[in-house]
Design a protein around this motif. Structure first.
Motif, mmCIF file in Angstrom:
data_model
loop_
_atom_site.group_PDB
_atom_site.id
_atom_site.type_symbol
_atom_site.label_atom_id
_atom_site.label_comp_id
_atom_site.label_asym_id
_atom_site.label_seq_id
_atom_site.Cartn_x
_atom_site.Cartn_y
_atom_site.Cartn_z
ATOM 1 N N HIS A 1 4.319 0.343 1.294
ATOM 2 C CA HIS A 1 4.484 -0.374 2.545
ATOM 3 C C HIS A 1 3.913 -1.766 2.319
ATOM 4 C CE1 HIS A 1 3.974 -1.210 6.798
ATOM 5 N NE2 HIS A 1 2.732 -1.532 6.531
ATOM 6 N N PRO B 1 -0.411 -8.933 16.063
ATOM 7 C CA PRO B 1 -0.900 -7.641 16.538
ATOM 8 C C PRO B 1 -1.605 -6.882 15.428
ATOM 9 C CG PRO B 1 1.502 -7.617 16.328
ATOM 10 C CD PRO B 1 1.056 -9.015 16.038
ATOM 11 N N SER B 2 -2.299 -5.835 15.807
ATOM 12 C CA SER B 2 -2.994 -5.003 14.847
ATOM 13 C C SER B 2 -1.990 -4.437 13.844
ATOM 14 C CB SER B 2 -3.692 -3.896 15.636
ATOM 15 O OG SER B 2 -4.181 -2.948 14.769
ATOM 16 N N GLY B 3 -2.338 -4.488 12.560
ATOM 17 C CA GLY B 3 -1.445 -3.948 11.529
ATOM 18 C C GLY B 3 -0.429 -4.940 11.004
ATOM 19 N N SER B 4 -0.488 -6.202 11.458
ATOM 20 C CA SER B 4 0.521 -7.167 11.016
ATOM 21 C C SER B 4 0.175 -7.805 9.663
ATOM 22 C CB SER B 4 0.727 -8.247 12.082
ATOM 23 O OG SER B 4 -0.476 -8.904 12.383
ATOM 24 N N GLY B 5 -1.022 -7.519 9.133
ATOM 25 C CA GLY B 5 -1.358 -7.996 7.793
ATOM 26 C C GLY B 5 -2.406 -9.095 7.757
ATOM 27 N N LYS B 6 -3.049 -9.382 8.881
ATOM 28 C CA LYS B 6 -4.001 -10.496 8.947
ATOM 29 C C LYS B 6 -5.193 -10.288 8.014
ATOM 30 C CE LYS B 6 -4.807 -9.878 13.341
ATOM 31 N NZ LYS B 6 -4.041 -8.647 13.581
ATOM 32 N N SER B 7 -5.816 -9.104 8.092
ATOM 33 C CA SER B 7 -6.998 -8.872 7.253
ATOM 34 C C SER B 7 -6.620 -8.851 5.785
ATOM 35 C CB SER B 7 -7.658 -7.542 7.609
ATOM 36 O OG SER B 7 -8.046 -7.564 8.948
ATOM 37 N N THR B 8 -5.460 -8.288 5.488
ATOM 38 C CA THR B 8 -5.014 -8.250 4.095
ATOM 39 C C THR B 8 -4.855 -9.677 3.563
ATOM 40 O OG1 THR B 8 -3.887 -6.168 4.561
ATOM 41 C CG2 THR B 8 -3.253 -7.319 2.547
ATOM 42 N N ALA C 1 2.033 -4.712 3.236
ATOM 43 C CA ALA C 1 1.110 -5.256 4.230
ATOM 44 C C ALA C 1 1.295 -6.769 4.301
ATOM 45 C CB ALA C 1 -0.326 -4.912 3.864
ATOM 46 N N PHE D 1 0.862 -1.185 0.000
ATOM 47 C CA PHE D 1 0.000 0.000 0.000
ATOM 48 C C PHE D 1 0.895 1.231 0.000
ATOM 49 C CE2 PHE D 1 -2.832 -3.087 2.202
ATOM 50 C CZ PHE D 1 -3.854 -3.077 1.279
HETATM 51 P P1 ADP Z 1 -4.313 -6.470 10.652
HETATM 52 O O1 ADP Z 1 -5.517 -7.128 10.079
HETATM 53 O O2 ADP Z 1 -3.292 -7.438 11.157
HETATM 54 O O3 ADP Z 1 -4.633 -5.420 11.669
HETATM 55 P P2 ADP Z 1 -4.089 -5.203 8.069
HETATM 56 O O4 ADP Z 1 -3.989 -6.305 7.086
HETATM 57 O O5 ADP Z 1 -5.412 -4.536 8.241
HETATM 58 O O6 ADP Z 1 -3.538 -5.710 9.474
HETATM 59 O O7 ADP Z 1 -3.039 -4.074 7.715
HETATM 60 C C1 ADP Z 1 -1.676 -4.339 7.432
HETATM 61 C C2 ADP Z 1 -0.992 -3.041 7.049
HETATM 62 O O8 ADP Z 1 -1.487 -2.566 5.806
HETATM 63 C C3 ADP Z 1 -1.217 -1.906 8.034
HETATM 64 O O9 ADP Z 1 -0.029 -1.158 8.106
HETATM 65 C C4 ADP Z 1 -2.330 -1.113 7.418
HETATM 66 O O10 ADP Z 1 -2.249 0.235 7.812
HETATM 67 C C5 ADP Z 1 -2.047 -1.275 5.942
HETATM 68 N N1 ADP Z 1 -3.281 -1.240 5.140
HETATM 69 C C6 ADP Z 1 -4.286 -2.124 5.181
HETATM 70 N N2 ADP Z 1 -5.244 -1.821 4.298
HETATM 71 C C7 ADP Z 1 -4.840 -0.668 3.677
HETATM 72 C C8 ADP Z 1 -5.386 0.170 2.646
HETATM 73 N N3 ADP Z 1 -6.545 -0.114 2.059
HETATM 74 N N4 ADP Z 1 -4.679 1.244 2.280
HETATM 75 C C9 ADP Z 1 -3.479 1.537 2.849
HETATM 76 N N5 ADP Z 1 -2.918 0.780 3.802
HETATM 77 C C10 ADP Z 1 -3.570 -0.297 4.224
#
Ligand code: ADP
Length: 367
Positions: free
Chosen positions: A26, A47-54, A28, A13
């Motif tokens: 960056h 942890p939050s921001g580690s890429g799980k949802s992505t 993800a 991203f």
């Molecule tokens: P988690 O689910 O572990 O909290 P995410 O997968 O949501 O982590 O996010 C991983 C990283 O990618 C984070 O740094 C987040 O800020 C970034 N990120 C996620 N989605 C987007 C997006 N649509 N645009 C920009 N950055 C994103």
């Protein structure tokens, strides 16, 4: 063959090109390799921001990878839209349709596929039975408790018989006791159905109770993958250990059967890696002995955790290393301010695989 394979998947991203303009891209997800076998329950933890949802979004097809491949049943999914991937999704906020009743929600995926009405009705009844809400089809979703809504969301995700079920913080909104009960029910249900599950959560208790295999993520990479027992017993790094809530970590020089540490000489299990390492002592391995023996410490705090007490100990000599946590039974816990001696039990000592990144602090042999 694995049901799901991610090979070298990267998602970035950010707007920049890395040549000086915009935000630096960056990652993800950073070159992630992951396989999920048929019938396996894999929990991605981090942890939050580690890429799980992505990770979930890229498998579902809601996000395209910048590089790498995603295979389902051996078939490359690039260009395959979300609704043709055969994956079920359940998010933490349920996203139920408030204007439809329970049956209308559960039947959603079947309606989209154009299943005949009587088949839909049969399947809805079957699923409501399965998730413990028999006969609830006509109820309004707004009138359900959080736990019941969770079950409806699960029934909806399972209705089209997805080959892979993906759960995003499935129990995140529920209170602890309900979560603990549901997680056991879910594991039983998935086992009976033979469902293949990829779940993400930041809650280690949930992941360890649900999973056949836990994958710990850090900054878009996989920090460790293993059975709950393997990860719990042998965290691969200080990051994983701290994420699991272990704080007794010190630099150590590991030799034959023992390690020199700021806490003194500590026995290590046979076969431990040697050299300058990081050493984890699980609280159960911190034994309280007579104050005249072992490492002299003062009890700084006590925290009740169910039937155990976490006791925070500060070494009396300033050069004797950081505070350490011991675990005691309710009646064995010393009072705050008491002076105790500490000894260490090798079976709860783990020499972490990673090398100590900091400059090695040689520990004086004499104290
Ligand atoms: P988690 O689910 O572990 O909290 P995410 O997968 O949501 O982590 O996010 C991983 C990283 O990618 C984070 O740094 C987040 O800020 C970034 N990120 C996620 N989605 C987007 C997006 N649509 N645009 C920009 N950055 C994103």
């Amino acid at each position: 063959m694995a049901l799901l394979t991610l090979s070298d998947v990267t998602v970035r991203f950010g707007t920049g090109t890395g040549t000086g303009t915009g935000t630096a891209p960056h990652a993800a997800l950073d070159a992630v390799d992951l396989e999920v076998a048929e019938h396996e329950i894999v929990c991605v933890l981090g942890p939050s921001g580690s890429g799980k949802s992505t990770l979930l979004r890229v498998v579902a097809g809601l996000q395209s990878p910048d590089t790498g491949r995603i295979l389902l049943d051996g078939t490359d999914q690039s260009g395959v839209p979300v609704h043709r991937r055969g994956v079920g999704l359940m998010f933490q906020d349920h996203q139920l349709f408030p204007q439809r009743d329970v049956a209308g929600n559960v039947a959603f995926g079947l309606r989209m596929r154009g299943a005949p009405r009587d088949e839909q009705a049969l399947r809805v009844d079957e699923l409501l039975e399965l998730v413990g809400l028999p006969g609830a089809g006509r109820r309004a979703v707004a009138a359900l408790s959080g736990g019941e809504q969770q079950r409806v969301a699960l029934a909806r995700a399972l209705a089209p018989r997805p080959r892979l079920l993906m759960l995003d913080e499935p129990l995140g909104q529920l209170d602890r006791s309900l979560r603990e009960r549901l997680v056991v029910e879910l594991r039983g249900l998935f086992g009976r159905l033979g469902t293949t599950v990829l779940a993400v959560t930041h809650d280690q208790g949930e992941a360890f109770a649900l999973a056949d295999r836990v994958v710990v993520m850090r900054d878009g990479r996989i920090a460790q993958s293993g059975t709950p027992l393997e990860v719990w017993q042998r965290p691969a790094s200080a990051f994983v250990a701290r994420f699991l809530g272990f704080d007794n970590i010190v630099p150590a020089t590991v030799g034959d059967g023992a390690a020199e540490t700021p806490w003194g000489r500590i026995p290590v299990p046979d076969g431990s890696a040697r050299g300058d390492r990081l050493l984890l002592v699980r609280p159960a391995g911190v034994r309280l002995v007579d104050a005249a023996q072992g490492l002299r410490c003062t009890v700084e705090a006590r925290t009740f955790r169910g039937s155990r007490v976490a006791v925070l100990l500060r070494p009396d000599q300033p050069g004797d290393g950081p505070v350490l946590e011991a675990e005691c039974g309710l009646h064995a816990a010393p009072a705050e301010g008491a002076t105790v001696g500490v000894a260490f039990a090798a079976e709860d000592v783990v020499v972490l695989e990673e090398r100590d990144e900091r400059p090695v602090r040689r520990v004086q042999a004499a104290r």
